[in-house]
Design a protein around this motif. Structure first.
Motif, mmCIF file in Angstrom:
data_model
loop_
_atom_site.group_PDB
_atom_site.id
_atom_site.type_symbol
_atom_site.label_atom_id
_atom_site.label_comp_id
_atom_site.label_asym_id
_atom_site.label_seq_id
_atom_site.Cartn_x
_atom_site.Cartn_y
_atom_site.Cartn_z
ATOM 1 N N SER A 57 32.793 42.828 36.920
ATOM 2 C CA SER A 57 32.176 42.047 35.836
ATOM 3 C C SER A 57 32.950 40.745 35.664
ATOM 4 O O SER A 57 34.113 40.637 36.067
ATOM 5 C CB SER A 57 32.193 42.833 34.514
ATOM 6 N N ASP A 58 32.286 39.770 35.046
ATOM 7 C CA ASP A 58 32.948 38.481 34.822
ATOM 8 C C ASP A 58 34.126 38.615 33.868
ATOM 9 O O ASP A 58 35.129 37.922 34.005
ATOM 10 C CB ASP A 58 31.941 37.463 34.265
ATOM 11 N N GLU A 59 34.010 39.522 32.904
ATOM 12 C CA GLU A 59 35.111 39.742 31.966
ATOM 13 C C GLU A 59 36.343 40.247 32.718
ATOM 14 O O GLU A 59 37.470 39.832 32.458
ATOM 15 C CB GLU A 59 34.725 40.765 30.892
ATOM 16 N N LYS A 60 36.107 41.158 33.633
ATOM 17 C CA LYS A 60 37.229 41.704 34.394
ATOM 18 C C LYS A 60 37.863 40.620 35.283
ATOM 19 O O LYS A 60 39.086 40.552 35.422
ATOM 20 C CB LYS A 60 36.772 42.887 35.248
ATOM 21 N N VAL A 61 37.016 39.803 35.867
ATOM 22 C CA VAL A 61 37.528 38.710 36.695
ATOM 23 C C VAL A 61 38.415 37.798 35.858
ATOM 24 O O VAL A 61 39.511 37.401 36.275
ATOM 25 C CB VAL A 61 36.351 37.924 37.322
ATOM 26 N N GLU A 62 37.926 37.489 34.653
ATOM 27 C CA GLU A 62 38.693 36.659 33.724
ATOM 28 C C GLU A 62 40.055 37.301 33.446
ATOM 29 O O GLU A 62 41.102 36.643 33.459
ATOM 30 C CB GLU A 62 37.893 36.537 32.419
ATOM 31 N N ARG A 63 40.018 38.591 33.227
ATOM 32 C CA ARG A 63 41.246 39.320 32.901
ATOM 33 C C ARG A 63 42.234 39.286 34.081
ATOM 34 O O ARG A 63 43.444 39.142 33.878
ATOM 35 C CB ARG A 63 40.899 40.772 32.530
ATOM 36 N N LEU A 64 41.716 39.405 35.298
ATOM 37 C CA LEU A 64 42.598 39.376 36.467
ATOM 38 C C LEU A 64 43.340 38.045 36.552
ATOM 39 O O LEU A 64 44.536 38.001 36.866
ATOM 40 C CB LEU A 64 41.791 39.619 37.753
ATOM 41 N N LEU A 65 42.629 36.973 36.250
ATOM 42 C CA LEU A 65 43.282 35.658 36.299
ATOM 43 C C LEU A 65 44.371 35.576 35.229
ATOM 44 O O LEU A 65 45.448 35.028 35.464
ATOM 45 C CB LEU A 65 42.237 34.550 36.134
ATOM 46 N N GLU A 66 44.097 36.147 34.052
ATOM 47 C CA GLU A 66 45.123 36.202 33.003
ATOM 48 C C GLU A 66 46.349 36.990 33.449
ATOM 49 O O GLU A 66 47.477 36.695 33.080
ATOM 50 C CB GLU A 66 44.560 36.858 31.741
ATOM 51 N N LEU A 67 46.094 38.032 34.241
ATOM 52 C CA LEU A 67 47.200 38.887 34.695
ATOM 53 C C LEU A 67 48.007 38.251 35.817
ATOM 54 O O LEU A 67 48.980 38.832 36.278
ATOM 55 C CB LEU A 67 46.659 40.245 35.178
ATOM 56 N N GLY A 68 47.577 37.077 36.281
ATOM 57 C CA GLY A 68 48.359 36.376 37.293
ATOM 58 C C GLY A 68 47.787 36.427 38.693
ATOM 59 O O GLY A 68 48.400 35.924 39.640
ATOM 60 N N PHE A 69 46.611 37.055 38.858
ATOM 61 C CA PHE A 69 45.946 36.983 40.168
ATOM 62 C C PHE A 69 45.640 35.518 40.466
ATOM 63 O O PHE A 69 45.240 34.760 39.578
ATOM 64 C CB PHE A 69 44.641 37.795 40.157
ATOM 65 N N ASP A 70 45.810 35.114 41.717
ATOM 66 C CA ASP A 70 45.554 33.719 42.083
ATOM 67 C C ASP A 70 44.063 33.420 42.172
ATOM 68 O O ASP A 70 43.643 32.281 42.002
ATOM 69 C CB ASP A 70 46.226 33.406 43.420
ATOM 70 N N ALA A 71 43.292 34.435 42.491
ATOM 71 C CA ALA A 71 41.839 34.273 42.553
ATOM 72 C C ALA A 71 41.219 35.647 42.330
ATOM 73 O O ALA A 71 41.863 36.680 42.549
ATOM 74 C CB ALA A 71 41.412 33.702 43.903
ATOM 75 N N ALA A 72 39.970 35.634 41.898
ATOM 76 C CA ALA A 72 39.274 36.905 41.681
ATOM 77 C C ALA A 72 37.781 36.628 41.747
ATOM 78 O O ALA A 72 37.339 35.509 41.506
ATOM 79 C CB ALA A 72 39.652 37.500 40.323
ATOM 80 N N PHE A 73 37.015 37.637 42.124
ATOM 81 C CA PHE A 73 35.565 37.474 42.126
ATOM 82 C C PHE A 73 34.876 38.745 41.671
ATOM 83 O O PHE A 73 35.451 39.835 41.712
ATOM 84 C CB PHE A 73 35.052 37.013 43.502
ATOM 85 N N ASN A 74 33.651 38.547 41.214
ATOM 86 C CA ASN A 74 32.797 39.646 40.757
ATOM 87 C C ASN A 74 31.953 40.092 41.945
ATOM 88 O O ASN A 74 31.122 39.337 42.440
ATOM 89 C CB ASN A 74 31.911 39.137 39.616
ATOM 90 N N TYR A 75 32.167 41.318 42.389
ATOM 91 C CA TYR A 75 31.489 41.751 43.617
ATOM 92 C C TYR A 75 29.986 41.904 43.431
ATOM 93 O O TYR A 75 29.257 42.069 44.412
ATOM 94 C CB TYR A 75 32.109 43.033 44.186
ATOM 95 N N ASN A 76 29.531 41.836 42.187
ATOM 96 C CA ASN A 76 28.083 41.859 41.957
ATOM 97 C C ASN A 76 27.439 40.482 42.140
ATOM 98 O O ASN A 76 26.210 40.357 42.115
ATOM 99 C CB ASN A 76 27.782 42.379 40.546
ATOM 100 N N ASP A 77 28.266 39.461 42.330
ATOM 101 C CA ASP A 77 27.733 38.100 42.465
ATOM 102 C C ASP A 77 27.221 37.794 43.869
ATOM 103 O O ASP A 77 26.592 36.748 44.075
ATOM 104 C CB ASP A 77 28.815 37.067 42.122
ATOM 105 N N GLY A 78 27.524 38.641 44.843
ATOM 106 C CA GLY A 78 27.086 38.372 46.214
ATOM 107 C C GLY A 78 27.879 39.224 47.183
ATOM 108 O O GLY A 78 28.777 39.952 46.770
#
Lengths: 344, 344
Positions: free
Chosen positions: B192-213
């Motif tokens: 989900s986009d919320e989870k992606v947002e959270r990953l970036l907050e946690l310090g991930f350099d990049a993240a994506f929502n696997y439902n987007d494509g």
């Protein structure tokens, strides 16, 4: 050095017959993908030698080089000569390292004659072993088997070892090396009853013909307690069967996937790969080019076993450069036992 | 010891509510596979403690235990209580090791109260971290992430690391640990986009929502130079995409395959597994039970990072033992961010 050490110049060939890649195959290659050309040989520069090839090798990995895909070895180029291992005799030399009459191994196969830099040739002693051995069990083939068992797959003493394509050049070497290294049991699969018979002669503890029934069933019969190590030359249902039979902390050395090389349908993977989680299995792919630093260790440990006859090897020989593509294609229909070479 | 250290006996529970496995699921479990029972607690023998559970964990691996198949953890038995991690308070003790009021971690979850041998309980300090942390990032969850990165996958400084299920309990720990250990770049996928947002907050350099494509496309965008390490919690198309993006000598730690756990169709494998040959990729599956000897090393290296807040963790909490199966099922629909626990 300006003089050329050579046989009487009147005897020296000035041309070579060479196979070029005429077109890229889809699926199994056909005659149309190859073209035999006669071209002039270049003059020798300082450091060069002129070699008349006597024996050349055909190997499954060459199929990958016929595709235009980035891979671990660069693709053959269209309308350019194909290359591969060969042993020949030096006919002329502008090199300090080689004299006329020396036998050398090099990678300018698929042609009758070649002018090459001395840095690209290795001396071989045909009194110790025949040319086919230097192209096979004492060469890259044997090293591939050794590396797969050791650095890649970390075979352990006591392992139950399964080898597919076991009557092939790499497989038959791997099976015998595994026994030498303390495998408790070595099982091989091959594509004919004659090959199965040969594996048992070579010291395999069990062997089966994969055409007799599903690989998983035959493996379960020959390894009822499961396996610890799988040397994969085949991929496909062999890999799936091996994963199914694998015990905890088992290892797979992924050396080749000959069952897949000419596959034009939807590629398939082992459907049971997730079993690797619960069984703590390691699968490790490899190409020899990344492990050439082990060549010295291999020669030291295994060459004496070969030269003394403790480790045997088979050679399937075809004759004439005109038959080289056909010999190559036989690899995919199981026409060879052991190393397939072509004598010119 | 014959006396029982206990709260006033009138306050002690004499029964427990516990979830039993009512039937084995096909595909995604349903309510009918679970049954909540109230049963009498046994008397305490010497060395036993009575624990009132306050928090219990639900984990994806429990799905496998609902099947009647031999696996690395034994299956749950029909009509028998389900088990799993929990933290609770000692209400009564016939043990030298624990006093009434102590907080302990143990594996008798899925129930409100439990009588257990002291050898099966570990003390925890709820002043240092909350119960959910002991069930998650400081417990087996964190250890799973650590082991996958180190002993199993041999992550190296400078690696580009990809983590699937990255907003889950193991994935979010693995991503942050990888950064602490010197990964040059950490990429996560989540649902989900919320989870992606959270990953970036946690310090991930990049993240994506696997439902987007398609995963392969999104991974190519976020890791244009490819990856060196893949921490697999998902399997399926994630694993296939990771193999496709992997660079030479890349490694895959196969921790889980949540995309496959409830799959009743024909199982599929990564169709591109043969790429592991040319790329010299290592795929290694693991279960934590084989790596528990690293718990001390993990605590020493990583617990301070967690307690100090350098490594963060999320907890998704559901309430009431009656809602435990629903919380468990949410794991498969992506209802949790971080560790999913149930408070009683």
């Amino acid at each position: 050095m300006t003089s050329t050490d050579a046989l009487s110049t009147t005897e020296l060939p000035t041309t070579t017959q060479q196979w070029v890649l005429a077109s890229r195959p889809t699926g199994l290659p056909t005659d149309e993908n190859f073209r035999l050309e006669t071209v002039d040989l270049p003059e020798l520069n300082d450091g060069d030698i002129l070699v008349a090839n006597s024996v050349a090798t055909v190997d499954p990995y060459m199929r990958g080089r016929m595709n235009d895909t980035k891979s671990y070895v660069p693709p053959f180029q269209l309308d350019q000569p194909m290359t591969g291992g060969a042993v020949g005799t030096v006919l002329a030399s502008k090199s300090d390292k080689f004299q006329v009459g020396d036998a050398v191994r090099h990678s300018y196969g698929w042609q009758t004659n070649a002018v090459i830099a001395d840095s690209e040739a290795t001396p071989v002693d045909l009194n110790v072993a025949p040319a086919a051995a230097y192209l096979g069990i004492l060469g890259l083939t044997g090293l591939t088997a050794y590396v797969g068992l050791t650095a890649v797959g970390e075979m352990k003493e006591g392992d139950v070892v399964f080898i597919s394509g076991a009557a092939g050049a790499v497989g038959s070497a791997a099976g015998q090396f595994a026994k030498q290294m303390g495998a408790s049991r070595v099982i091989g699969s091959a594509g004919s009853d004659e090959k199965v018979e040969r594996l048992l002669e070579l010291g395999f503890d069990a062997a089966f013909n994969y055409n007799d029934g599903p690989v998983a069933e035959q493996l379960a019969k020959t390894a009822p307690e499961g396996i610890d190590f799988y040397f994969d030359n085949v991929g496909g249902d062999h890999l799936e069967a091996a994963i199914g039979a694998m015990r905890t902390f088992g290892r797979v050395a992924m050396c080749g996937a000959i069952s897949q090389y000419n596959n034009t349908g939807a590629p398939t993977g082992p459907r049971n790969l997730a079993l690797a989680i619960g069984k703590c299995i390691t699968l490790r792919g490899f190409v020899l080019g990344k492990y050439l630093h082990l060549a010295g260790e291999f020669q030291e440990r295994m060459a004496p076993q070969v030269v003394s006859g403790k480790v045997a090897y088979d050679v399937t020989t075809r004759h004439g450069i005109e038959n080289m593509p056909a010999a190559f294609l036989e690899l995919f229909s199981g026409g060879n036992t052991g190393k397939m070479v072509v004598e010119f």
